[in-house]
Design a protein around this motif. Structure first.
Motif, PDB file in Angstrom:
ATOM      1  N   SER A  38      65.030 -19.378 -74.080  1.00  0.00           N
ATOM      2  CA  SER A  38      66.287 -19.263 -74.922  1.00  0.00           C
ATOM      3  C   SER A  38      67.393 -19.079 -74.020  1.00  0.00           C
ATOM      4  O   SER A  38      68.503 -19.469 -74.510  1.00  0.00           O
ATOM      5  CB  SER A  38      65.972 -18.132 -75.819  1.00  0.00           C
ATOM      6  N   ASN A  39      67.225 -18.600 -72.868  1.00  0.00           N
ATOM      7  CA  ASN A  39      68.372 -18.399 -72.021  1.00  0.00           C
ATOM      8  C   ASN A  39      68.604 -19.449 -71.005  1.00  0.00           C
ATOM      9  O   ASN A  39      69.559 -19.679 -70.294  1.00  0.00           O
ATOM     10  CB  ASN A  39      68.543 -16.975 -71.581  1.00  0.00           C
ATOM     11  N   LEU A  40      67.746 -20.429 -70.767  1.00  0.00           N
ATOM     12  CA  LEU A  40      67.843 -21.451 -69.898  1.00  0.00           C
ATOM     13  C   LEU A  40      68.947 -22.342 -69.817  1.00  0.00           C
ATOM     14  O   LEU A  40      69.508 -22.705 -68.706  1.00  0.00           O
ATOM     15  CB  LEU A  40      66.549 -22.198 -69.922  1.00  0.00           C
ATOM     16  N   PRO A  41      69.449 -22.675 -71.141  1.00  0.00           N
ATOM     17  CA  PRO A  41      70.565 -23.548 -71.194  1.00  0.00           C
ATOM     18  C   PRO A  41      71.953 -22.925 -70.485  1.00  0.00           C
ATOM     19  O   PRO A  41      72.665 -23.607 -70.132  1.00  0.00           O
ATOM     20  CB  PRO A  41      70.638 -23.774 -72.813  1.00  0.00           C
ATOM     21  N   GLN A  42      71.946 -21.442 -70.277  1.00  0.00           N
ATOM     22  CA  GLN A  42      73.071 -21.069 -69.869  1.00  0.00           C
ATOM     23  C   GLN A  42      73.108 -21.246 -68.298  1.00  0.00           C
ATOM     24  O   GLN A  42      74.281 -21.104 -67.802  1.00  0.00           O
ATOM     25  CB  GLN A  42      72.963 -19.420 -70.148  1.00  0.00           C
ATOM     26  N   PHE A  43      71.990 -21.770 -67.736  1.00  0.00           N
ATOM     27  CA  PHE A  43      71.763 -21.928 -66.267  1.00  0.00           C
ATOM     28  C   PHE A  43      72.256 -23.518 -65.833  1.00  0.00           C
ATOM     29  O   PHE A  43      72.340 -23.508 -64.667  1.00  0.00           O
ATOM     30  CB  PHE A  43      70.603 -21.443 -65.656  1.00  0.00           C
TER      31      PHE A  43
ATOM     32  N   THR B 113      63.580 -29.684 -70.854  1.00  0.00           N
ATOM     33  CA  THR B 113      64.361 -30.234 -71.884  1.00  0.00           C
ATOM     34  C   THR B 113      65.491 -29.221 -72.151  1.00  0.00           C
ATOM     35  O   THR B 113      66.386 -29.555 -72.498  1.00  0.00           O
ATOM     36  CB  THR B 113      63.417 -30.458 -73.108  1.00  0.00           C
ATOM     37  N   ALA B 114      65.173 -27.961 -72.251  1.00  0.00           N
ATOM     38  CA  ALA B 114      66.202 -26.950 -72.593  1.00  0.00           C
ATOM     39  C   ALA B 114      67.010 -26.929 -71.638  1.00  0.00           C
ATOM     40  O   ALA B 114      68.249 -26.568 -71.741  1.00  0.00           O
ATOM     41  CB  ALA B 114      65.318 -25.433 -72.560  1.00  0.00           C
ATOM     42  N   LEU B 115      66.788 -27.010 -70.183  1.00  0.00           N
ATOM     43  CA  LEU B 115      67.661 -26.872 -69.138  1.00  0.00           C
ATOM     44  C   LEU B 115      68.566 -27.995 -69.158  1.00  0.00           C
ATOM     45  O   LEU B 115      70.181 -28.107 -69.030  1.00  0.00           O
ATOM     46  CB  LEU B 115      66.941 -26.644 -67.872  1.00  0.00           C
ATOM     47  N   ASN B 116      67.948 -29.117 -69.318  1.00  0.00           N
ATOM     48  CA  ASN B 116      68.811 -30.373 -69.351  1.00  0.00           C
ATOM     49  C   ASN B 116      69.628 -30.716 -68.352  1.00  0.00           C
ATOM     50  O   ASN B 116      71.134 -31.017 -68.504  1.00  0.00           O
ATOM     51  CB  ASN B 116      69.497 -30.676 -70.835  1.00  0.00           C
ATOM     52  N   ASP B 117      69.247 -30.513 -67.081  1.00  0.00           N
ATOM     53  CA  ASP B 117      70.022 -30.609 -65.944  1.00  0.00           C
ATOM     54  C   ASP B 117      69.296 -31.172 -64.611  1.00  0.00           C
ATOM     55  O   ASP B 117      68.451 -30.382 -63.933  1.00  0.00           O
ATOM     56  CB  ASP B 117      70.493 -29.271 -65.300  1.00  0.00           C
ATOM     57  N   PRO B 118      69.068 -32.250 -64.353  1.00  0.00           N
ATOM     58  CA  PRO B 118      68.460 -33.022 -63.574  1.00  0.00           C
ATOM     59  C   PRO B 118      68.745 -32.662 -62.177  1.00  0.00           C
ATOM     60  O   PRO B 118      67.672 -33.073 -61.234  1.00  0.00           O
ATOM     61  CB  PRO B 118      68.748 -34.546 -63.845  1.00  0.00           C
ATOM     62  N   THR B 119      69.659 -32.039 -61.937  1.00  0.00           N
ATOM     63  CA  THR B 119      70.016 -31.667 -60.774  1.00  0.00           C
ATOM     64  C   THR B 119      69.285 -30.205 -60.217  1.00  0.00           C
ATOM     65  O   THR B 119      69.260 -29.987 -58.897  1.00  0.00           O
ATOM     66  CB  THR B 119      71.418 -31.385 -60.531  1.00  0.00           C
ATOM     67  N   ILE B 120      68.658 -29.628 -61.375  1.00  0.00           N
ATOM     68  CA  ILE B 120      67.984 -28.280 -60.985  1.00  0.00           C
ATOM     69  C   ILE B 120      66.546 -28.466 -61.352  1.00  0.00           C
ATOM     70  O   ILE B 120      66.113 -28.900 -62.346  1.00  0.00           O
ATOM     71  CB  ILE B 120      68.620 -27.357 -61.863  1.00  0.00           C
ATOM     72  N   GLN B 121      65.402 -28.226 -60.354  1.00  0.00           N
ATOM     73  CA  GLN B 121      64.339 -28.289 -60.478  1.00  0.00           C
ATOM     74  C   GLN B 121      63.706 -27.097 -61.296  1.00  0.00           C
ATOM     75  O   GLN B 121      64.049 -26.068 -61.129  1.00  0.00           O
ATOM     76  CB  GLN B 121      63.287 -28.284 -59.122  1.00  0.00           C
ATOM     77  N   ILE B 122      62.762 -27.376 -62.221  1.00  0.00           N
ATOM     78  CA  ILE B 122      61.963 -26.304 -62.842  1.00  0.00           C
ATOM     79  C   ILE B 122      60.691 -25.945 -62.006  1.00  0.00           C
ATOM     80  O   ILE B 122      60.009 -26.783 -61.877  1.00  0.00           O
ATOM     81  CB  ILE B 122      61.332 -26.246 -64.154  1.00  0.00           C
ATOM     82  N   LEU B 123      60.559 -24.660 -61.439  1.00  0.00           N
ATOM     83  CA  LEU B 123      59.449 -24.499 -60.472  1.00  0.00           C
ATOM     84  C   LEU B 123      58.470 -23.438 -61.328  1.00  0.00           C
ATOM     85  O   LEU B 123      58.926 -22.665 -62.127  1.00  0.00           O
ATOM     86  CB  LEU B 123      59.926 -23.590 -59.190  1.00  0.00           C
ATOM     87  N   ASP B 124      57.476 -23.488 -60.716  1.00  0.00           N
ATOM     88  CA  ASP B 124      56.287 -22.511 -61.234  1.00  0.00           C
ATOM     89  C   ASP B 124      56.342 -21.340 -60.171  1.00  0.00           C
ATOM     90  O   ASP B 124      57.137 -21.255 -59.393  1.00  0.00           O
ATOM     91  CB  ASP B 124      54.899 -23.080 -61.196  1.00  0.00           C
ATOM     92  N   THR B 125      55.346 -20.460 -60.314  1.00  0.00           N
ATOM     93  CA  THR B 125      55.177 -19.109 -59.286  1.00  0.00           C
ATOM     94  C   THR B 125      53.768 -19.134 -59.130  1.00  0.00           C
ATOM     95  O   THR B 125      53.007 -19.807 -59.271  1.00  0.00           O
ATOM     96  CB  THR B 125      55.815 -17.849 -60.075  1.00  0.00           C
TER      97      THR B 125
END
Length: 282
Positions: free
Chosen positions: A245-250, A119-131
């Motif tokens: 907190s800084n995810l939206p910047q990406f 939700t914070a990233l709000n960019d469906p073109t970028i996947q959120i990955l685990d590690t």
């Protein structure tokens, strides 16, 4: 892939044995009777692991448990929501209570954190990955929880994707040559990822024609710029120092994915309670 009984039976048996050991010492004061227990969300969050109480019941090899989930994995629930009810002999319910809660609380916490990141990233073109920063023995459950929250799994382990990180690169003088040796060794079906921290390393990784390049500990501006330098046939990943907190910047940085170690490395459990409500005969 759902967490089916066949997949979780072995680890759940280990977890249950760890808790029950040679037997619950309080069994002697419990009068056999059927009761109803309720799992309740005490805080809001995304549910994960809802099937696990039923799986734990099967491991006890008793046919007296009736489990009724009220929500599904991946569902956002409010505080006070009934997640599931379970009916069975009181001794059986108390044997599985803690193991079920420990797993469901952790997994739901991971799912909630993942959903917050998406939700914070709000960019469906970028996947959120685990590690791979998971608790030993819990990777299967941790990574499933990430999927419940809308994230995508990175490699499960060292065996399904070859990743050359800083400690590997410190021993390599010719990256393209090393990648060619690696491709020959692992075959064409396994992908190769390389971590880069400088433009020189990025250029070497591009020359090596790897499958994925990870931009390690770079600013959002650098990530966006480096993505424009990378050929479209190579996937890109940003990682390191990225928080909620800084995810939206990406957002809009044009990388394929962003990996977040904190999803499974710094877990805040979702608060879930289990209470025996009344006799099943009432």
């Amino acid at each position: 892939m759902p967490l089916t009984y066949d997949i979780v039976r072995e680890p759940l048996t280990t977890f249950l044995t760890e808790d029950v050991g040679t037997g619950d010492l309080t069994d002697s004061i419990l009068t056999p009777r059927r009761v109803v227990g309720t799992f309740t969300a005490k805080t809001a969050g995304v549910v994960a692991g809802i099937a696990l109480p039923a799986c734990l019941g099967r491991i006890l090899e008793t046919d007296d448990l009736v489990y009724q989930p009220a929500v599904a994995d991946g569902e956002m629930v409010a505080a006070g929501t009934t997640l599931a009810t379970i009916t069975g002999d009181v001794a059986h319910l108390l044997k599985i209570e803690r193991t079920a809660l420990n797993l469901m609380q952790r997994m739901s916490g991971i799912a909630t954190a993942t959903q917050q990141a998406v939700t914070a990233l709000n960019d469906p073109t970028i996947q959120i990955l685990d590690t791979r920063k998971t608790a030993p023995g819990l990777r299967l459950f941790d990574k499933y929880a990430v999927r419940c929250g809308g994230g995508v799994n990175h490699r499960m382990g060292l065996f399904d994707l070859a990743m050359l990180k800083d400690n590997h690169l410190a021993t390599i003088t010719d990256l393209p040559a090393a990648v060619q040796i690696l491709r020959t060794a692992i075959g064409p079906s396994k992908r190769i990822e390389v971590e880069v921290r400088t433009l020189t390393e990025l250029q070497a990784a591009i020359a090596a024609n790897v499958d994925i390049i990870m931009f390690d500990n770079q600013t959002p501006e650098a990530v966006a710029y480096w993505a424009t330098l990378t050929p479209s046939n190579i996937q890109t990943e940003a990682s390191g120092g990225i928080t909620l907190s800084n995810l939206p910047q990406f957002r809009g940085s044009n990388v394929t994915a962003i990996s977040l170690g904190y999803l499974t490395n710094t877990v805040v459990n979702m608060d879930i309670s289990f209470n025996l409500m009344h006799s099943a005969d009432n």
